[in-house]
Every structure is written in C-alpha cells, then in structure tokens.
Design an enzyme around this catalytic site. Structure first.
Site, PDB file in Angstrom:
ATOM      1  N   ASN A   1       0.703   2.721  -6.599  1.00 17.41           N
ATOM      2  CA  ASN A   1       1.827   2.147  -7.335  1.00 17.41           C
ATOM      3  C   ASN A   1       1.673   2.534  -8.794  1.00 17.41           C
ATOM      4  O   ASN A   1       0.566   2.783  -9.259  1.00 17.41           O
ATOM      5  CB  ASN A   1       1.786   0.610  -7.287  1.00 17.41           C
ATOM      6  CG  ASN A   1       2.207   0.055  -5.952  1.00 17.41           C
ATOM      7  OD1 ASN A   1       1.386  -0.470  -5.219  1.00 17.41           O
ATOM      8  ND2 ASN A   1       3.456   0.158  -5.638  1.00 17.41           N
TER       9      ASN A   1
ATOM     10  N   CYS B   1      -0.432   4.635   0.615  1.00 19.52           N
ATOM     11  CA  CYS B   1      -0.125   4.001   1.892  1.00 19.52           C
ATOM     12  C   CYS B   1      -0.763   4.805   3.010  1.00 19.52           C
ATOM     13  O   CYS B   1      -0.592   6.015   3.066  1.00 19.52           O
ATOM     14  CB  CYS B   1       1.384   3.912   2.106  1.00 19.52           C
ATOM     15  SG  CYS B   1       1.828   3.245   3.720  1.00 19.52           S
TER      16      CYS B   1
END
Ligand code: HMG
Ligand code: MG
Length: 286
Positions: free
Chosen positions: A247, A238
C-alpha cells in the site's frame, strides 16, 4: 467539504500478509500497539482467513486478543465468510471487512469463487453482523486492472460497489490491488462509481507498485473522497496479485495531506518511528 481525512492504517494486515518469513506474533502485536499511539482511529489488525491460503495470518486470534485497545480506535479484521466472522467476533474485533472483486479472475484466485458467489457468501455474514451490531466494510479489488483479466471496466466496479453497499457495508474501499492505476484510470473509475455510491461512503485503497498512488489519492480528493487506506513503511503486497507492491506508505500520505491542508489527527513524528520498526519486520527478499 470537510477538511478532515481519515487514514485507515493497513500495515499489520495488508502490510504483513505477504511476508514470506513468519513474523512472530509478539512483533505483530508490538506493531499494532505502537500504531495505537499515533492518533489513528482505524487500524486493520489481521485476517480471519484460511491459514492454508495466507499462512502469515494464521495467528489472527492471538494477535487480536493480544493487542492493547485504545478506546478511540476501531480495530478491524478481514473476514471472507461466516467462519471468519465468528472467529473475529470471538476475538473481539470492533469491525470486520468483506473483500470482493470487480474482476472474475482475481475473485477466483483470491477467494475461490465467482463475484456472484461471493455476494451470496457475504449475505449471511452481513446478517450476523447486523444482529451483533458490528460495522462491516467492503473492499472491491482490481478497480482499474486485474493481474488475470486485464483492465477492469469502470461500470463493473460501480456495480460491485453498489452491491456491497446494498448488502449493508458502511463504506466501500476501492482497491487498486496491483498498483498500476494512473490518475486517468482512477478518475474514470471514480466517475462511474460516484454515479452509484456517494463519495462519503467511499475510500481509496491504492497500492504503489508504479509509484503513482499519491497522484491517485490527489485525484480522489478532488472527486470528494475523504478516507484513504495506507500502510506504515509502505509494507505489503497481495499473495494473489503477483508483483503487486505494498500500500502507499502512510508517512507519504500524511505528507500529501499536510501539503494540501487536510487534517488527519496523526502524529507524524511518532509515525516515523513506527515506520522504521515496521520496515525491520520485513524479510530481506520480500
Ligand atoms: P475455500 O478453499 O474455497 O474454502 O477457500 P472452504 O470453505 O472450502 O474451506 C477450505 C478450508 O479452509 C477448510 O479447512 C475450512 O475450514 C477453512 P479444511 O477442512 O481444509 O481443514 N476455512 C477457514 N479457516 C479459517 N478461517 C476462515 C476459513 N474459511 C474456510 N475464515 C476462502 C475460500 C475464502 C476461505 C479462501 O480462499 C481464503 O481464505 N482466501 C483469503 C485470501 C486472502 O486473504 N487474500 C488476501 C486478502 S485480500 C487483499 O489483500 C486485497 C485488499 O487488500 C484490497 C486490494 O488491495 O484490492 C483487501
Ligand atoms: Mg490491498
């Protein structure tokens, strides 16, 4: 309890948003099209956010309009406000996601407002979505730790998750944004959230910075969650969570589900080929 687990594929959005080099629009479209052949029911394609904040997602409209649409798949997009929602609708997103935070520090850095202000900003978006019959998913970031505020109180996660559900989100995705959650902190967080929101309306969204995302999924399965977000090839990070890795890799999650006897409907062999392609989109130092 159901033995089917829904995997929400995040690669094109969460996976690519932090890439330093601009990934050509045609490659992004190719990634989504390849994923569409793997058996997913949900793919997050892009974000209709400010291009000044996340330049990598500046081609959201072209990507959304350029992909092949498998009729069984819901193609999703992130929308932080009504401006983003209107653009996502114009580009025919099947569903959208709003993204809030359980910590004030991350809320400010990521969407430039407090948690309370974000809820007020989401309200008109939800109203428009209801009028248009568009499902809205809600993210809560920093569910165990915040890069700016430190550990997040589980009760705060429960409070924000409930607020988003009450606003009209069909599902709340719980984001371990920095990927430092452990089975212990994730379990404590889920115990608090489950007091406010049923497991059937929750998803786990775990980044894998410390390599514990699969364990965090395993504990979430025990608590009754049956939807998990993951990114093909483990792509991502992010832009507003320094040091956060991608992820959890979709391939790894499929392995865990097979070991535990859960169905996902996803073709592991086909996905393996897409994972190689996804990794090839990474810039060297990203
Ligand atoms: P702001 O600067 O406070 O917004 O940013 P503003 O309303 O004052 O607008 C500023 C400029 O942005 C204006 O343009 C607007 O038109 C434009 P200017 O007049 O300066 O040329 N703008 C937009 N442009 C395109 N699409 C829009 C849009 N909205 C405003 N939708 C804002 C507030 C929310 C827009 C900004 O902070 C932003 O875009 N943030 C997005 C950050 C982001 O995408 N982060 C990554 C995704 S979240 C994540 O990864 C976590 C998650 O994976 C879960 C987890 O892991 O925890 C979901
Ligand atoms: Mg994320």
């Amino acid at each position: 309890m159901s033995d089917f687990v829904t995997i929400f594929e995040m690669g094109p959005r969460d996976g690519l948003q932090n890439e330093k080099e601009f990934v050509p629009t045609a490659r992004k479209i190719e990634l989504v099209d390849r994923l569409s052949n793997c058996g997913f029911r949900k793919i997050e394609v892009t974000s209709f956010v400010s291009p000044k904040w996340v330049p990598q997602m500046a081609d959201a409209q072209e990507v959304m309009e350029g992909i092949y649409r498998h009729p069984a798949i819901s193609y999703a997009a992130l929308t932080p406000n009504v401006k983003g929602f209107t653009a996502a609708r114009k580009a025919s997103a099947d569903e959208v996601a709003i993204f809030g935070s359980a910590s004030e520090g991350f809320s400010k850095k990521n969407i430039n407002c407090s948690i309370a202000e974000s809820i007020e900003r989401f309200r008109p978006l939800l109203e428009k979505a209801r009028e248009d019959d568009i499902p809205v998913r809600g993210y809560v970031s920093c569910v165990t730790d915040c890069p700016y505020d430190g550990p997040t109180p589980p009760e705060k996660v429960a409070e924000v998750a409930r607020l988003l559900l009450d606003l009209g989100c069909y599902e709340i995705s719980l984001g371990d944004t920095v990927g430092t959650g452990t089975p212990e902190t994730v379990a404590a967080m889920l115990d608090a959230v489950l007091e406010a929101v049923p497991a059937t309306r929750l998803a786990g969204h775990y980044h894998d910075t410390k390599g514990r995302a699969l364990e965090n999924i395993a504990v979430s399965l025990e608590k009754g969650l049956r939807t998990f977000d993951s990114a093909v090839g483990g792509l991502g990070g992010c832009p507003y969570a320094p040091g956060a890795k991608g992820n959890v890799a979709t391939e790894a999650v499929l392995g865990l589900m097979a070991d535990k006897g859960f169905e996902t409907g996803i073709d592991r062999e086909a996905l393996g080929e897409v994972a190689a392609f996804a990794k090839s989109l990474r810039s060297v130092d990203a």
